[in-house]
Design a protein around this motif. Structure first.
Motif, PDB file in Angstrom:
ATOM      1  N   ALA A  34       1.799  82.960  73.585  1.00 21.44           N
ATOM      2  CA  ALA A  34       1.251  81.804  72.875  1.00 21.44           C
ATOM      3  C   ALA A  34       1.586  81.859  71.391  1.00 21.44           C
ATOM      4  O   ALA A  34       1.832  80.822  70.761  1.00 21.44           O
ATOM      5  N   ALA A  35       1.611  83.069  70.826  1.00 24.83           N
ATOM      6  CA  ALA A  35       1.948  83.209  69.406  1.00 24.83           C
ATOM      7  C   ALA A  35       3.411  82.880  69.136  1.00 24.83           C
ATOM      8  O   ALA A  35       3.751  82.339  68.079  1.00 24.83           O
ATOM      9  N   LEU A  36       4.277  83.168  70.097  1.00 25.94           N
ATOM     10  CA  LEU A  36       5.707  82.914  69.920  1.00 25.94           C
ATOM     11  C   LEU A  36       6.108  81.476  70.238  1.00 25.94           C
ATOM     12  O   LEU A  36       7.067  80.943  69.664  1.00 25.94           O
ATOM     13  N   LEU A  37       5.385  80.838  71.152  1.00 30.29           N
ATOM     14  CA  LEU A  37       5.796  79.547  71.698  1.00 30.29           C
ATOM     15  C   LEU A  37       6.039  78.463  70.650  1.00 30.29           C
ATOM     16  O   LEU A  37       7.035  77.720  70.748  1.00 30.29           O
ATOM     17  N   PRO A  38       5.189  78.301  69.621  1.00 30.67           N
ATOM     18  CA  PRO A  38       5.427  77.202  68.665  1.00 30.67           C
ATOM     19  C   PRO A  38       6.706  77.345  67.855  1.00 30.67           C
ATOM     20  O   PRO A  38       7.141  76.382  67.220  1.00 30.67           O
ATOM     21  N   PHE A  39       7.317  78.521  67.872  1.00 31.27           N
ATOM     22  CA  PHE A  39       8.483  78.763  67.026  1.00 31.27           C
ATOM     23  C   PHE A  39       9.796  78.619  67.782  1.00 31.27           C
ATOM     24  O   PHE A  39      10.840  79.053  67.304  1.00 31.27           O
ATOM     25  N   GLY A  40       9.725  77.987  68.955  1.00 33.26           N
ATOM     26  CA  GLY A  40      10.937  77.742  69.730  1.00 33.26           C
ATOM     27  C   GLY A  40      11.475  76.335  69.607  1.00 33.26           C
ATOM     28  O   GLY A  40      12.619  76.070  69.997  1.00 33.26           O
ATOM     29  N   VAL A  41      10.677  75.403  69.064  1.00 34.37           N
ATOM     30  CA  VAL A  41      11.117  74.013  68.927  1.00 34.37           C
ATOM     31  C   VAL A  41      10.632  73.437  67.603  1.00 34.37           C
ATOM     32  O   VAL A  41       9.702  73.956  66.979  1.00 34.37           O
ATOM     33  N   PHE A  42      11.271  72.360  67.186  1.00 36.56           N
ATOM     34  CA  PHE A  42      10.922  71.558  66.018  1.00 36.56           C
ATOM     35  C   PHE A  42      10.999  72.351  64.710  1.00 36.56           C
ATOM     36  O   PHE A  42      12.077  72.599  64.217  1.00 36.56           O
TER      37      PHE A  42
END
Length: 513
Positions: A34-42
């Motif tokens: 969950a900590a890594l997920l936002p840094f894969g897009v946008f």
């Protein structure tokens, strides 16, 4: 009975995973993913996060009961969408988009849960990435196109990016997401090579072959053809400040006083663009492209503006692409036209392209264009044009590849939260279609790349009042497999998912006999 035995072995392996220690640890892996997920897009892209986040989230999914894992993962993807975008869309779009992100994000985990225990190890690793590609492709049909694709996180991984020339972005998505089930196969078997090599070897072989062939393409297919000087112009930021908000609301009413006030504000911007265009032509530019909506013009003044541009192009001997918003006098939709008008050195209008895709409220003002990309043969190669968000739709831009265009102009107008990722996303269209791409961008990042996706020039609108980007652009493109076959790889993934589902269903029936 052989299929039934394999299914039984798989189910026992999964049951072992649900021991007390692993059950507790699964929440830790959820936190990591969950900590890594936002840094894969946008925004705030960390390329490695795109590869690693699914690994840990799939670990959680496989060590929890579905009734727990599915809602938790949907919530994680919902929150990740909020964090990764954080102001990237206008408010009325946020809740629906975040909810859609939660639903789509959890579906690969659902198919993995339903199908994997009935398939052999090598086959069940294909369920997760096939679902991800199918969803990536389906979301690409929305008004936001492919902008949310995890593939765009790999900008700069040049050898991997070359795969887009064959499979489009879908092959890259598949590889990124394929790592998760392969790693979990190893994990579930205590990293025992003998038990997992049938699943690991195909992934490792495809990834290594992709990188090797990508390196070879970069080494041996670098363009050695002549170049042409192309200049990208955006309107002066100080002159443009407040113009749209001050004059846009009442223009359609036809009130002469309002339209006269708008004309007075538009003229300095247009005059500045024409002056800078002439200056760049005399400095050696043979092609000059304005950014999207660089010049605002009333419908009744359109002919005069284009006439001035035709005279300039003829006098300076250049190809000039005007980014125009033409505002009509009407009380009916559409209220304006978003266009790119190209003029050749003889002063003739050779392209008049209407923007096809109008996202995020633009459709309230503009009607979609016909979606037909025109090309123009020039001494500097065949030039095609699309506008901004059109470049987020690979199937649309593929028309340029099919027409063997050499240079694609993409006049654009962004907003700061997504300016970097939007510029990077457009570069994949160059690799897919084997052409050079020049993207003049207001309120964002202007960029020019060659057919390998290598950056030729870049400039930030927010660091200079009057952005001018100059690039020496190759005048000849190359043929690509993607331009010929299009989204075939995505269709193969959809078919593969259906076949895996059918195989799992058949295995379940045989196992019950």
């Amino acid at each position: 009975m052989a299929i039934s035995a394999r299914s039984l072995v798989a189910r026992r392996a999964i049951a072992t995973e649900n021991g007390p220690k692993n059950f507790a640890n699964s929440w830790f892996w959820l936190a990591v993913g969950a900590a890594l997920l936002p840094f894969g897009v946008f925004q705030t892209i960390l390329p490695l996060a795109a590869w690693c986040a699914p690994v840990f989230l799939l670990r959680f999914s496989r060590t929890q009961r579905a009734r727990v894992a599915v809602p938790v993962l949907a919530l994680v993807h919902y929150l990740a969408s909020m964090i990764s975008l954080r102001g990237g869309l206008i408010p009325e779009d946020l809740l629906a988009f975040y909810a859609l992100g939660g639903v789509l994000g959890v579906l690969p985990f659902v198919t993995d849960t339903v199908l994997r225990t009935r398939l052999p190890g090598w086959a069940r690793t294909l369920v997760f990435p096939s679902t991800a590609v199918a969803l990536d492709w389906a979301f690409g049909l929305s008004s936001l196109g492919t902008l949310g694709s995890v593939t765009y996180s790999q900008f700069g991984f040049a050898s991997l990016t070359q795969l887009a020339s064959v499979t489009g972005i879908w092959g890259i998505t598949f590889l990124i997401v394929w790592l998760a089930p392969v790693t979990n196969e190893l994990w579930e078997h205590g990293f025992d090579w003998r038990a997992t090599y049938p699943a690991v070897i195909p992934f490792a072989a495809v990834l290594l072959l992709t990188i090797l062939l990508g390196e070879l393409r970069l080494a041996f297919f670098e363009s050695t053809v002549p170049t042409v000087r192309v200049t990208a112009l955006t309107p002066d930021r100080e002159l443009s400040l407040g113009v749209r908000s001050a004059t846009g609301a009442a223009l359609a009413s036809g009130d002469e006083e309002v339209r006269a006030a708008a004309r007075a504000q538009y003229e300095p911007i247009t005059a500045d663009l024409l002056m800078r265009t002439r200056s760049e032509a005399r400095a050696g530019a043979k092609v000059v492209s304005w950014s999207e909506a660089a010049a605002l013009v009333l419908k009744e003044d359109e002919a005069a503006l284009i006439g001035r541009a035709r005279t300039l192009a003829r006098e300076e001997g250049i190809y000039l692409s005007l980014g125009l918003v033409v505002q009509s006098r009407t009380d009916r939709h559409p209220f304006a036209e978003n266009r790119a008008v190209m003029i050749d050195p003889s002063g003739q209008v050779v392209q008049d392209y209407f923007k096809t895709v109008h996202p995020l409220g633009e459709a309230e003002y503009f009607a979609p264009g016909p979606g037909v990309i025109a090309t123009t043969d020039t001494p500097y190669g065949r030039i095609a044009t699309v506008i901004c968000f059109d470049a987020d739709f690979p199937a649309l831009v593929r028309q340029a590849g099919q027409a063997r265009a050499d240079i694609l102009l993409v006049p654009s107008n962004d907003w700061q939260p997504v300016d970097t990722i939007h510029a990077r996303a457009a570069t994949y269209r160059a690799v897919e279609n084997g052409l050079a791409l020049v993207r003049p961008t207001g309120n964002g990042i202007s960029i020019a790349v060659n057919h390998l996706g290598q950056t030729l020039a870049t400039a930030d609108y927010f660091t200079t009042p009057a952005l001018t980007m100059v690039a020496d652009v190759p005048t000849r493109g190359v043929a690509t497999v993607y331009a010929r076959l299009g989204d075939t790889f995505a269709y193969v993934c959809i078919a593969l998912l259906a076949l895996l589902g059918a195989a799992a269903l058949a295995a379940g029936r045989i196992g019950r006999r």
